[in-house]
Design a protein around this motif. Structure first.
Motif, PDB file in Angstrom:
ATOM      1  N   ARG A 155      -8.948  13.640   7.833  1.00 13.92           N
ATOM      2  CA  ARG A 155      -9.587  14.738   8.573  1.00 13.92           C
ATOM      3  C   ARG A 155     -10.698  15.371   7.741  1.00 13.92           C
ATOM      4  O   ARG A 155     -11.790  15.649   8.244  1.00 13.92           O
ATOM      5  CB  ARG A 155      -8.535  15.787   8.937  1.00 13.92           C
ATOM      6  CG  ARG A 155      -9.090  16.975   9.738  1.00 13.92           C
ATOM      7  CD  ARG A 155      -8.043  18.062   9.941  1.00 13.92           C
ATOM      8  NE  ARG A 155      -6.843  17.523  10.553  1.00 13.92           N
ATOM      9  CZ  ARG A 155      -5.626  17.590  10.014  1.00 13.92           C
ATOM     10  NH1 ARG A 155      -5.467  18.163   8.829  1.00 13.92           N
ATOM     11  NH2 ARG A 155      -4.588  17.095  10.643  1.00 13.92           N
ATOM     12  N   THR A 156     -10.443  15.598   6.466  1.00 15.91           N
ATOM     13  CA  THR A 156     -11.447  16.204   5.592  1.00 15.91           C
ATOM     14  C   THR A 156     -12.641  15.276   5.402  1.00 15.91           C
ATOM     15  O   THR A 156     -13.802  15.718   5.449  1.00 15.91           O
ATOM     16  CB  THR A 156     -10.822  16.540   4.227  1.00 15.91           C
ATOM     17  OG1 THR A 156      -9.621  17.295   4.420  1.00 15.91           O
ATOM     18  CG2 THR A 156     -11.786  17.339   3.381  1.00 15.91           C
ATOM     19  N   LEU A 157     -12.378  13.998   5.183  1.00 14.53           N
ATOM     20  CA  LEU A 157     -13.459  13.032   4.982  1.00 14.53           C
ATOM     21  C   LEU A 157     -14.322  12.912   6.231  1.00 14.53           C
ATOM     22  O   LEU A 157     -15.556  12.869   6.144  1.00 14.53           O
ATOM     23  CB  LEU A 157     -12.867  11.675   4.609  1.00 14.53           C
ATOM     24  CG  LEU A 157     -13.857  10.529   4.365  1.00 14.53           C
ATOM     25  CD1 LEU A 157     -14.792  10.865   3.225  1.00 14.53           C
ATOM     26  CD2 LEU A 157     -13.120   9.229   4.090  1.00 14.53           C
ATOM     27  N   THR A 158     -13.700  12.881   7.399  1.00 15.50           N
ATOM     28  CA  THR A 158     -14.449  12.790   8.659  1.00 15.50           C
ATOM     29  C   THR A 158     -15.340  14.005   8.854  1.00 15.50           C
ATOM     30  O   THR A 158     -16.510  13.883   9.254  1.00 15.50           O
ATOM     31  CB  THR A 158     -13.482  12.647   9.835  1.00 15.50           C
ATOM     32  OG1 THR A 158     -12.643  11.503   9.641  1.00 15.50           O
ATOM     33  CG2 THR A 158     -14.236  12.495  11.146  1.00 15.50           C
ATOM     34  N   MET A 159     -14.801  15.184   8.561  1.00 14.67           N
ATOM     35  CA  MET A 159     -15.587  16.406   8.705  1.00 14.67           C
ATOM     36  C   MET A 159     -16.753  16.416   7.731  1.00 14.67           C
ATOM     37  O   MET A 159     -17.881  16.810   8.093  1.00 14.67           O
ATOM     38  CB  MET A 159     -14.704  17.634   8.482  1.00 14.67           C
ATOM     39  CG  MET A 159     -15.424  18.970   8.631  1.00 14.67           C
ATOM     40  SD  MET A 159     -16.065  19.265  10.298  1.00 14.67           S
ATOM     41  CE  MET A 159     -14.528  19.631  11.181  1.00 14.67           C
ATOM     42  N   ALA A 160     -16.537  15.978   6.492  1.00 10.46           N
ATOM     43  CA  ALA A 160     -17.611  15.970   5.493  1.00 10.46           C
ATOM     44  C   ALA A 160     -18.743  15.043   5.924  1.00 10.46           C
ATOM     45  O   ALA A 160     -19.930  15.376   5.772  1.00 10.46           O
ATOM     46  CB  ALA A 160     -17.051  15.553   4.133  1.00 10.46           C
ATOM     47  N   ILE A 161     -18.395  13.881   6.452  1.00  8.59           N
ATOM     48  CA  ILE A 161     -19.423  12.938   6.914  1.00  8.59           C
ATOM     49  C   ILE A 161     -20.163  13.495   8.122  1.00  8.59           C
ATOM     50  O   ILE A 161     -21.405  13.419   8.200  1.00  8.59           O
ATOM     51  CB  ILE A 161     -18.774  11.578   7.245  1.00  8.59           C
ATOM     52  CG1 ILE A 161     -18.211  10.929   5.976  1.00  8.59           C
ATOM     53  CG2 ILE A 161     -19.787  10.647   7.899  1.00  8.59           C
ATOM     54  CD1 ILE A 161     -17.413   9.672   6.231  1.00  8.59           C
TER      55      ILE A 161
ATOM     56  N   PHE B 219      -3.666  15.988  -5.273  1.00 10.69           N
ATOM     57  CA  PHE B 219      -4.648  16.125  -4.201  1.00 10.69           C
ATOM     58  C   PHE B 219      -6.046  16.379  -4.754  1.00 10.69           C
ATOM     59  O   PHE B 219      -7.032  15.985  -4.129  1.00 10.69           O
ATOM     60  CB  PHE B 219      -4.254  17.265  -3.257  1.00 10.69           C
ATOM     61  CG  PHE B 219      -3.606  16.797  -1.984  1.00 10.69           C
ATOM     62  CD1 PHE B 219      -4.363  16.291  -0.944  1.00 10.69           C
ATOM     63  CD2 PHE B 219      -2.238  16.854  -1.826  1.00 10.69           C
ATOM     64  CE1 PHE B 219      -3.776  15.857   0.226  1.00 10.69           C
ATOM     65  CE2 PHE B 219      -1.633  16.415  -0.666  1.00 10.69           C
ATOM     66  CZ  PHE B 219      -2.395  15.915   0.369  1.00 10.69           C
ATOM     67  N   THR B 220      -6.157  17.046  -5.910  1.00 14.86           N
ATOM     68  CA  THR B 220      -7.483  17.286  -6.483  1.00 14.86           C
ATOM     69  C   THR B 220      -8.154  15.989  -6.908  1.00 14.86           C
ATOM     70  O   THR B 220      -9.389  15.937  -7.013  1.00 14.86           O
ATOM     71  CB  THR B 220      -7.391  18.217  -7.703  1.00 14.86           C
ATOM     72  OG1 THR B 220      -6.561  17.625  -8.701  1.00 14.86           O
ATOM     73  CG2 THR B 220      -6.852  19.573  -7.313  1.00 14.86           C
ATOM     74  N   LEU B 221      -7.365  14.953  -7.167  1.00 16.57           N
ATOM     75  CA  LEU B 221      -7.959  13.676  -7.564  1.00 16.57           C
ATOM     76  C   LEU B 221      -8.673  13.007  -6.396  1.00 16.57           C
ATOM     77  O   LEU B 221      -9.629  12.246  -6.609  1.00 16.57           O
ATOM     78  CB  LEU B 221      -6.878  12.744  -8.120  1.00 16.57           C
ATOM     79  CG  LEU B 221      -7.365  11.408  -8.696  1.00 16.57           C
ATOM     80  CD1 LEU B 221      -8.250  11.659  -9.913  1.00 16.57           C
ATOM     81  CD2 LEU B 221      -6.192  10.513  -9.068  1.00 16.57           C
ATOM     82  N   VAL B 222      -8.258  13.302  -5.165  1.00 21.51           N
ATOM     83  CA  VAL B 222      -8.840  12.651  -3.989  1.00 21.51           C
ATOM     84  C   VAL B 222     -10.327  12.975  -3.846  1.00 21.51           C
ATOM     85  O   VAL B 222     -11.161  12.055  -3.758  1.00 21.51           O
ATOM     86  CB  VAL B 222      -8.051  13.024  -2.718  1.00 21.51           C
ATOM     87  CG1 VAL B 222      -8.722  12.426  -1.478  1.00 21.51           C
ATOM     88  CG2 VAL B 222      -6.622  12.549  -2.816  1.00 21.51           C
ATOM     89  N   PRO B 223     -10.727  14.278  -3.825  1.00 18.81           N
ATOM     90  CA  PRO B 223     -12.176  14.537  -3.732  1.00 18.81           C
ATOM     91  C   PRO B 223     -12.951  14.044  -4.945  1.00 18.81           C
ATOM     92  O   PRO B 223     -14.121  13.664  -4.821  1.00 18.81           O
ATOM     93  CB  PRO B 223     -12.260  16.064  -3.590  1.00 18.81           C
ATOM     94  CG  PRO B 223     -10.962  16.576  -4.062  1.00 18.81           C
ATOM     95  CD  PRO B 223      -9.961  15.522  -3.762  1.00 18.81           C
ATOM     96  N   ILE B 224     -12.319  14.023  -6.129  1.00 14.58           N
ATOM     97  CA  ILE B 224     -13.005  13.512  -7.314  1.00 14.58           C
ATOM     98  C   ILE B 224     -13.350  12.038  -7.125  1.00 14.58           C
ATOM     99  O   ILE B 224     -14.475  11.593  -7.404  1.00 14.58           O
ATOM    100  CB  ILE B 224     -12.134  13.710  -8.572  1.00 14.58           C
ATOM    101  CG1 ILE B 224     -11.999  15.201  -8.886  1.00 14.58           C
ATOM    102  CG2 ILE B 224     -12.729  12.971  -9.766  1.00 14.58           C
ATOM    103  CD1 ILE B 224     -11.064  15.498 -10.029  1.00 14.58           C
ATOM    104  N   VAL B 225     -12.393  11.264  -6.629  1.00 15.36           N
ATOM    105  CA  VAL B 225     -12.617   9.835  -6.407  1.00 15.36           C
ATOM    106  C   VAL B 225     -13.647   9.626  -5.299  1.00 15.36           C
ATOM    107  O   VAL B 225     -14.574   8.809  -5.432  1.00 15.36           O
ATOM    108  CB  VAL B 225     -11.295   9.133  -6.069  1.00 15.36           C
ATOM    109  CG1 VAL B 225     -11.543   7.690  -5.637  1.00 15.36           C
ATOM    110  CG2 VAL B 225     -10.353   9.160  -7.265  1.00 15.36           C
ATOM    111  N   LEU B 226     -13.513  10.375  -4.199  1.00 11.74           N
ATOM    112  CA  LEU B 226     -14.444  10.213  -3.083  1.00 11.74           C
ATOM    113  C   LEU B 226     -15.868  10.584  -3.482  1.00 11.74           C
ATOM    114  O   LEU B 226     -16.828   9.892  -3.131  1.00 11.74           O
ATOM    115  CB  LEU B 226     -13.979  11.070  -1.898  1.00 11.74           C
ATOM    116  CG  LEU B 226     -12.684  10.635  -1.204  1.00 11.74           C
ATOM    117  CD1 LEU B 226     -12.314  11.632  -0.110  1.00 11.74           C
ATOM    118  CD2 LEU B 226     -12.820   9.239  -0.623  1.00 11.74           C
ATOM    119  N   ILE B 227     -16.019  11.674  -4.240  1.00  9.02           N
ATOM    120  CA  ILE B 227     -17.349  12.098  -4.660  1.00  9.02           C
ATOM    121  C   ILE B 227     -17.927  11.114  -5.666  1.00  9.02           C
ATOM    122  O   ILE B 227     -19.143  10.831  -5.660  1.00  9.02           O
ATOM    123  CB  ILE B 227     -17.291  13.526  -5.241  1.00  9.02           C
ATOM    124  CG1 ILE B 227     -16.969  14.522  -4.121  1.00  9.02           C
ATOM    125  CG2 ILE B 227     -18.603  13.898  -5.910  1.00  9.02           C
ATOM    126  CD1 ILE B 227     -16.709  15.929  -4.604  1.00  9.02           C
TER     127      ILE B 227
END
Length: 312
Positions: free
Chosen positions: A88-94, A288-296
């Motif tokens: 959900r977060t990734l879809t919203m960011a895109i 969970f903080t690792l997820v945005p780090i990896v995605l970014i």
């Protein structure tokens, strides 16, 4: 008097100055050492400390964190509920990045190619002015604007678009009965908040476009549409990608807007906030903080290949 000046010129400070002048690498090292120590110890060090805690164990019965190392927290990220939060977060960011690019490009293009100096100053102020206001105040203001009886609904009624709005709110996945309780409303607020971060990089990249290229394209018989698609857009695309770095990363880690606007569905930022603050499950919050780090990190590698860093 001349002896005093000679002693002063040949003193230790003069010798140190000569040494730094001859060895520029040492001079650069002395300049960079304090900020690098601060960055390495305070920022990187605290980040690694947090990620190390992601391997700790959380006891659901005693609500205590123990230093027993485990990978269960990372395995929990792939549970259906947690995976849904990430998706959900990734879809919203895109979606926010794409919408911001579409809205920002015409504004940036006019600022760079057609605006007079006074008009350009006005646009700079208009773009920057919302960033001077409090972030939380703007988010709260949008909850009022999007609520039933608010300005947005009044405008919809005046334009007789109630049916269109109702059909949008009933689309599966948008959620909510009003804009202030729907993903659509959350998307509108995200786009408004981060739009200036998209306009300025695009405008900067368009400013660097040589006018001679546009003149050459016209001289070769290209129509304005062909010039835009084949010349302007490819050269300005790094600026679009540079702006999307801000909109993508800021949406990915935000936790205030998902709390104030939209349905109760969690985002990565709110999940970290809830797990660390309310539940006390710091290991899962750290995972969970690792997820945005990896995605970014993945996004930045793609952006670098597209030349986005040259447009910053």
């Amino acid at each position: 008097m001349s002896a005093v000046i000679a002693n002063h010129q040949s003193g230790p400070l003069r010798g140190l100055s000569n040494l730094l002048y001859r060895r520029s690498t040492l001079y650069l090292l002395l300049l960079l050492t304090p900020p690098l120590i601060w960055f390495g110890v305070v920022y990187i060090g605290s980040l690694f400390a947090l990620l190390w805690q992601s391997f700790y164990t959380f006891d659901d019965f005693t609500m205590a964190v123990t230093p027993d190392l485990t990978l269960a927290n990372y395995g929990a990220l792939f549970n259906p509920a947690n995976y849904d939060i990430i998706l959900r977060t990734l879809t919203m960011a895109i979606a926010v990045s794409l919408a911001s690019a579409v809205l920002a490009f015409p504004i940036a293009y006019y600022m760079a190619r057609f605006a007079s100096p006074k008009e350009k100053a006005f646009f700079y102020i208009a773009v920057m002015l919302p960033m001077w206001a409090s972030y939380i105040v703007k988010a709260y203001a949008w909850t009022v604007i999007l609520a039933k009886g608010g300005i947005f609904y009044w405008m919809i009624q005046q334009l007789h678009l109630e049916g269109l709005l109702g059909s949008l709110l009933t689309v599966p996945g948008l959620g909510g009965n009003t804009l202030s309780t729907s993903h659509l409303g959350r998307f509108l607020v995200f786009t408004y908040i981060w739009l200036p971060f998209m306009i300025l990089p695009i405008q900067a990249s368009l400013e660097r476009l040589p006018p001679s290229l546009l003149q050459a394209s016209a001289d070769l018989g290209a129509r304005p549409r062909q010039t835009f698609i084949q010349v302007i857009l490819p050269l300005a695309f790094p600026g679009v990608v540079a702006g999307s770095i801000f909109t993508f990363s800021l949406t990915l880690g935000d936790f205030i807007i998902p709390q104030l606007v939209g349905p109760s569905g969690l985002f990565i930022g709110t999940m970290v906030y809830v797990q660390q603050g309310s539940v006390g499950n710091i290991p899962l919050a750290a995972a969970f903080t690792l997820v945005p780090i990896v995605l970014i990190a993945i996004y930045l590698s793609i952006a670098k290949r597209l030349g986005a860093f040259d447009a910053l």
